[in-house]
Design a protein around this motif. Structure first.
Motif, short mmCIF file in Angstrom:
data_model
loop_
_atom_site.label_atom_id
_atom_site.label_comp_id
_atom_site.label_asym_id
_atom_site.label_seq_id
_atom_site.Cartn_x
_atom_site.Cartn_y
_atom_site.Cartn_z
N UNK A 63 36.21 39.08 34.64
CA UNK A 63 36.05 38.82 36.07
C UNK A 63 36.62 39.94 36.93
N UNK A 64 37.11 41.01 36.29
CA UNK A 64 37.65 42.14 37.06
C UNK A 64 36.55 42.72 37.94
N UNK A 65 36.77 42.76 39.25
CA UNK A 65 35.75 43.19 40.20
C UNK A 65 34.47 42.37 40.07
N UNK A 66 34.63 41.09 39.77
CA UNK A 66 33.47 40.20 39.65
C UNK A 66 32.78 39.98 40.99
N UNK A 67 31.53 39.59 40.90
CA UNK A 67 30.69 39.42 42.09
C UNK A 67 30.93 38.05 42.73
N UNK A 68 32.19 37.74 43.02
CA UNK A 68 32.56 36.44 43.55
C UNK A 68 32.23 36.35 45.04
N UNK A 69 32.04 35.12 45.51
CA UNK A 69 31.62 34.88 46.89
C UNK A 69 32.41 33.73 47.48
N UNK B 156 32.97 30.83 44.83
CA UNK B 156 32.21 30.94 43.59
C UNK B 156 32.72 32.14 42.80
N UNK B 157 33.54 31.88 41.80
CA UNK B 157 34.14 32.95 41.01
C UNK B 157 33.13 33.39 39.95
N UNK B 158 32.82 34.68 39.96
CA UNK B 158 31.79 35.25 39.09
C UNK B 158 32.37 36.24 38.08
N UNK B 159 31.68 36.36 36.97
CA UNK B 159 31.93 37.46 36.05
C UNK B 159 31.54 38.77 36.73
N UNK B 160 32.05 39.89 36.20
CA UNK B 160 31.58 41.18 36.69
C UNK B 160 30.10 41.32 36.34
N UNK B 161 29.33 42.07 37.14
CA UNK B 161 27.87 42.10 36.96
C UNK B 161 27.40 42.52 35.57
#
Length: 318
Positions: free
Chosen positions: A170-176, A274-279
């Motif tokens: 999740x480092x620098x993940x595409x979270x919103x 919304x916690x996202x994985x990195x792209x």
């Protein structure tokens, strides 16, 4: 405070994040057990500053109170609502005909110039009409991000992984961060403010769900109310984590119902993160989540970005 849901009760457990420091494995079992059973958990003592939450909520309400023509200046069509404003009646749950009864604003991760993920994450938009909007919402974004990592550490323990296993994913993940407004509804409005859906991302952290309406679809086919106490955090598993764990942790269908008649004249506000994985993270079934009686349901890996694009098309944001 109950740490695990009793099978004879019809409610999601509430567990204190303070216990993660005192007994990390016990907290992990409580959180993971609730996720396996419901796909949801309620987290008390989450550590996000109440004063910051109040400022962010006030700033969001101030923006949504602006005239429609002013808000629409911050709508960027064709971007999937990734940043800025998405007007009322645009987002539609997968396979639904009726659009959701909501408007929202998206805040994403701020990246330095030339960052390797810049092609996947658009720059943020900021409304000039609301003082301190940028500073307040970025501070809340960071607070959510930090709390989300603590919860992912507990999930890693529950899955038998190293506590820091998710850190790189999740480092620098595409979270919103989504600032949500459900306007008042009329007496004859359709019965759903947000149609039945699952979240796309890794995990979702939600503040502001104390106003009734949030429900999950239990595995026996009943809709159960998710009812946190004031200030508690609702957390749920997203489709990306479900896929990674081969459905061991459930991404549960949920919805927001219209309020009872006496509350229909009131708006509903909430702030999901919304916690996202990195792209570029490859979502590939964890080896520990397959075995005898548990075949791999997702034999084809997919990057987090490709999966996100696929799902955004399904909910008509792209």
């Amino acid at each position: 405070m109950t740490s695990l849901h009793n099978a004879d009760q019809d409610r999601v457990a509430s567990v204190s994040l303070l216990r993660a420091g005192a007994d990390p494995m016990e907290f992990a079992r409580a959180l993971g057990g609730s996720f396996e059973r419901y796909g949801f958990a309620i987290v008390a003592d989450h550590g996000i500053d109440a004063a910051l939450i109040a400022r962010a909520d006030a700033a969001a309400r101030a923006f949504f109170a602006l005239p429609e023509e002013v808000k629409r200046r911050y709508h960027v069509p064709g971007t999937g609502g990734a940043r800025g404003y998405t007007p009322f009646g645009v987002e539609t749950a997968k396979d639904a005909v009726q659009s959701d009864l909501k408007e929202f604003w998206h805040v994403g991760r701020e990246l330095p110039a030339g960052h390797r993920f810049a092609e996947y994450m658009q720059p943020n938009l900021w409304p000039t009409e609301v003082a301190d909007f940028r500073e307040t919402q970025l501070a809340l974004f960071d607070a959510f991000d930090a709390t989300g990592r603590k919860l992912l550490s507990a999930i890693a323990r529950y899955l038998g992984l190293a506590p820091d296993w998710f850190d790189d994913t999740v480092a620098d993940g595409n979270s919103v961060l989504r600032l949500l407004h459900y306007p008042p509804v009329s007496a004859d409005a359709p019965g759903i403010r947000a149609g039945a859906h699952e979240d796309i991302n890794t995990i979702t952290l939600l503040l502001g769900a104390e106003e009734a309406g949030l429900e999950l679809l239990d595995r026996d086919g009943r809709w159960l109310a998710v009812a946190p106490n004031e200030g508690e955090l609702v957390v749920n598993v997203g489709d990306m984590l479900q896929r990674l764990t081969n459905n061991m942790l459930r991404s549960t269908t949920h919805r927001v119902r219209n309020p009872p008649p006496e509350r229909r004249g009131f708006s509903r506000y909430s702030m999901p993160f919304f916690l996202h994985f990195r792209p570029d993270f490859l979502i590939e079934t964890l080896p520990g989540c397959t075995g005898e009686g548990r075949p791999d349901l997702y034999p084809e890996p997919i990057t987090a970005h490709d999966y996100l694009m696929q799902r955004l098309r399904e909910i008509k944001l792209l």
